[in-house]
Design an enzyme around this catalytic site. Structure first.
Site, mmCIF file in Angstrom:
data_model
loop_
_atom_site.group_PDB
_atom_site.id
_atom_site.type_symbol
_atom_site.label_atom_id
_atom_site.label_comp_id
_atom_site.label_asym_id
_atom_site.label_seq_id
_atom_site.Cartn_x
_atom_site.Cartn_y
_atom_site.Cartn_z
ATOM 1 N N LEU A 183 0.848 -1.194 0.000
ATOM 2 C CA LEU A 183 0.000 0.000 0.000
ATOM 3 C C LEU A 183 0.880 1.238 0.000
ATOM 4 C CD1 LEU A 183 -2.664 -0.996 2.709
ATOM 5 C CD2 LEU A 183 -2.920 -1.108 0.224
ATOM 6 N N ASP A 184 0.357 2.324 -0.581
ATOM 7 C CA ASP A 184 1.056 3.605 -0.542
ATOM 8 C C ASP A 184 1.238 4.051 0.908
ATOM 9 O OD1 ASP A 184 1.002 3.630 -3.304
ATOM 10 O OD2 ASP A 184 -0.767 4.926 -3.424
ATOM 11 N N HIS A 185 2.210 4.937 1.103
ATOM 12 C CA HIS A 185 2.562 5.435 2.434
ATOM 13 C C HIS A 185 1.343 5.925 3.204
ATOM 14 C CE1 HIS A 185 5.185 7.343 5.449
ATOM 15 N NE2 HIS A 185 4.403 8.414 5.356
#
Length: 305
Positions: free
Chosen positions: A139-141
């Site tokens: 997942l993105d940050h």
């Protein structure tokens, strides 16, 4: 000779037919040629009825096969760090974690430490799991929710096959700007890197195929700002796919300042991986995991009560 306390990752199989080569049998179990090469040269072992054999050995029905996979070393540059992990599920083969927003899945130039991978590396060392960290879904940050991690490269390979063939299902919840219509849409728009940017992606005809399924679950207004809660299913896994597709519709994710979203109600993209569905790579049992919305997204929805 196998030691009693051998900590290597190990799988056992029972043979049900005569005359098949060990190599072909293991191939039918989805053990790749690359993995077999690693078993042969990097410290693994193949046993048939307790006797070490090579891949050309001819099997008989009722034979028992034991595969001891070579130990893995932690990836260069991945520092093992103590940190909290929100564990949803764990067995000998995989981990499911609930990642908070504002934490990276893997180290990057901007976030070199305190990532999920750093913490899992420490967990593996402390529990004497001879493996590096294999991220199956990342997942993105600033995206929260479920992350799947394999405990061995072979398990990663098996789960990766499910991701590739579309049987590994990922469900997301998001809050987007405006009142989104229609109630259901399938977005099939290729995604590629934006010219001049190493981060941002856009819809472009020469990009990679990307498919996102969108269902509207609620439309509401907060402080005269129209918003829509949607549920999404990923049919491909391109970088920033949901964020890019929603911007393309004219309804960016609220809080996603990279793709045009306002941060009036939240300081990060209001995007959460709320479910994972797949077959267990060893037992073939159907698994479903869910993670509730985090507080920052719940707060937005509570204003709609």
């Amino acid at each position: 000779m196998i030691k009693v306390n051998d900590m290597r990752f190990h799988l056992s199989f029972n043979v049900t037919e005569d005359g098949i080569k060990l190599r072909d049998f293991l191939g039918a179990q989805q053990i790749s040629k690359r993995t077999l090469t690693a078993v042969k040269y990097n410290g693994g072992t193949l046993l048939v009825n307790g006797i070490e054999r090579d891949v050309r050995h001819i099997l008989n029905s009722s034979d028992r096969i034991d595969v001891y996979f070579p130990p893995e070393e932690t990836s260069d540059g991945l520092e093992a760090e103590e940190g909290d992990l929100a564990l949803v599920f764990e067995d000998d083969f995989l981990l499911i974690l609930d990642k908070p927003a504002h934490q990276s899945t893997m180290p990057s130039f901007n976030h070199r430490s305190r990532t999920i991978a750093n913490f899992v590396a420490r967990k593996f060392i402390s529990e004497k799991i001879p493996s590096t960290v294999h991220i199956v879904t990342r997942l993105d940050h600033n995206t929260s929710g479920l992350v799947c991690i394999a405990k061995n490269r072979h398990i990663h390979h098996l789960l990766g096959n499910q991701v590739s063939n579309g049987t590994f299902k990922r469900g997301y919840a998001a809050i987007v700007e405006g009142h989104f219509f229609p109630d259901y849409i399938m977005i099939n728009e290729a995604i590629g890197r934006k010219d001049g940017s190493i981060i941002e992606r856009i819809v472009r005809s020469d990009g990679q195929k990307a498919c996102t399924e969108v269902h509207v679950t609620d439309r509401f207004v907060i402080n005269r700002q129209k918003l829509t809660k949607i549920e999404l299913k990923l049919h491909t896994g391109r970088t920033h796919q949901i964020r890019v597709h929603m911007k393309w519709t004219g309804h960016p994710i609220h809080g996603d300042d990279l793709y045009g979203g306002s941060q009036s109600l939240i300081s990060r993209q209001a995007l959460h991986c709320e479910s994972l569905q797949f077959k267990h790579p060893i037992t073939n049992k159907s698994l479903t995991f869910t993670a509730p919305l985090p507080l920052d997204m719940k707060r937005i929805l509570s204003h709609n009560q």
